[in-house]
Design a protein around this motif. Structure first.
Motif, PDB file in Angstrom:
ATOM      1  N   GLU A 192       0.801  -1.222   0.000  1.00 31.22           N
ATOM      2  CA  GLU A 192       0.000   0.000   0.000  1.00 31.22           C
ATOM      3  C   GLU A 192       0.843   1.286   0.000  1.00 31.22           C
ATOM      4  O   GLU A 192       0.301   2.364  -0.188  1.00 31.22           O
ATOM      5  CB  GLU A 192      -0.927   0.013   1.227  1.00 31.22           C
ATOM      6  N   PHE A 193       2.132   1.176   0.205  1.00 34.97           N
ATOM      7  CA  PHE A 193       2.975   2.376   0.307  1.00 34.97           C
ATOM      8  C   PHE A 193       3.459   2.810  -1.079  1.00 34.97           C
ATOM      9  O   PHE A 193       4.071   2.039  -1.809  1.00 34.97           O
ATOM     10  CB  PHE A 193       4.177   2.126   1.207  1.00 34.97           C
ATOM     11  N   GLU A 194       3.183   4.051  -1.409  1.00 33.59           N
ATOM     12  CA  GLU A 194       3.577   4.584  -2.716  1.00 33.59           C
ATOM     13  C   GLU A 194       5.096   4.588  -2.882  1.00 33.59           C
ATOM     14  O   GLU A 194       5.610   4.310  -3.953  1.00 33.59           O
ATOM     15  CB  GLU A 194       3.013   6.004  -2.877  1.00 33.59           C
ATOM     16  N   ARG A 195       5.809   4.902  -1.819  1.00 32.65           N
ATOM     17  CA  ARG A 195       7.277   4.940  -1.911  1.00 32.65           C
ATOM     18  C   ARG A 195       7.857   3.559  -2.201  1.00 32.65           C
ATOM     19  O   ARG A 195       8.875   3.441  -2.875  1.00 32.65           O
ATOM     20  CB  ARG A 195       7.881   5.526  -0.647  1.00 32.65           C
ATOM     21  N   CYS A 196       7.232   2.536  -1.720  1.00 32.44           N
ATOM     22  CA  CYS A 196       7.696   1.178  -2.020  1.00 32.44           C
ATOM     23  C   CYS A 196       7.536   0.868  -3.509  1.00 32.44           C
ATOM     24  O   CYS A 196       8.382   0.198  -4.109  1.00 32.44           O
ATOM     25  CB  CYS A 196       6.938   0.152  -1.184  1.00 32.44           C
ATOM     26  N   ASP A 205      10.465  -0.145  -6.008  1.00 32.92           N
ATOM     27  CA  ASP A 205      10.307  -1.321  -6.877  1.00 32.92           C
ATOM     28  C   ASP A 205      10.706  -0.999  -8.315  1.00 32.92           C
ATOM     29  O   ASP A 205      11.407  -1.780  -8.963  1.00 32.92           O
ATOM     30  CB  ASP A 205       8.862  -1.817  -6.869  1.00 32.92           C
ATOM     31  N   LYS A 206      10.240   0.130  -8.803  1.00 32.41           N
ATOM     32  CA  LYS A 206      10.537   0.533 -10.178  1.00 32.41           C
ATOM     33  C   LYS A 206      12.051   0.639 -10.397  1.00 32.41           C
ATOM     34  O   LYS A 206      12.583   0.126 -11.380  1.00 32.41           O
ATOM     35  CB  LYS A 206       9.859   1.874 -10.473  1.00 32.41           C
TER      36      LYS A 206
END
Length: 98
Positions: free
Chosen positions: A73-77, A81-82
């Motif tokens: 759920e974390f946008e920073r994760c 990942d990218k």
């Protein structure tokens, strides 16, 4: 003088020391190709999600591992990942997992 250059080149082609160096280099390249193929079967060059139960098995079978402990759920994760996916393709000797 130009013919001398060709003669010297012919001498070089028949040089046993150069032949030995060439054979050693070919053997080294073959060994590296085999190592790369083995690493590819272990998942190198990709960024994959592993199950929690397989964590120790995966990280102990490889010399260099990058592990991303993430939350879906974390946008920073998702941003990390990218970038890790890009790095996995660049640094083949390192295994990237999340």
């Amino acid at each position: 003088e130009r013919n001398q250059a060709y003669i010297d080149m012919d001498d070089l082609l028949d040089d046993p020391d150069l032949q030995k160096i060439h054979e050693e280099r070919i053997a080294q390249l073959q060994k590296e190709a085999e190592k790369r193929a083995e690493m590819k079967t272990k998942g190198h060059g990709t960024y994959e999600e592993i199950e929690e139960g397989k964590f120790l098995e995966v990280v102990t079978k490889t010399e260099v591992v990058v592990v991303h402990f993430f939350h879906k759920e974390f946008e920073r994760c998702k941003i990390v990942d990218k970038h890790l996916k890009i790095l996995a393709g660049k640094y083949f000797d390192t295994k990237f997992v999340k």
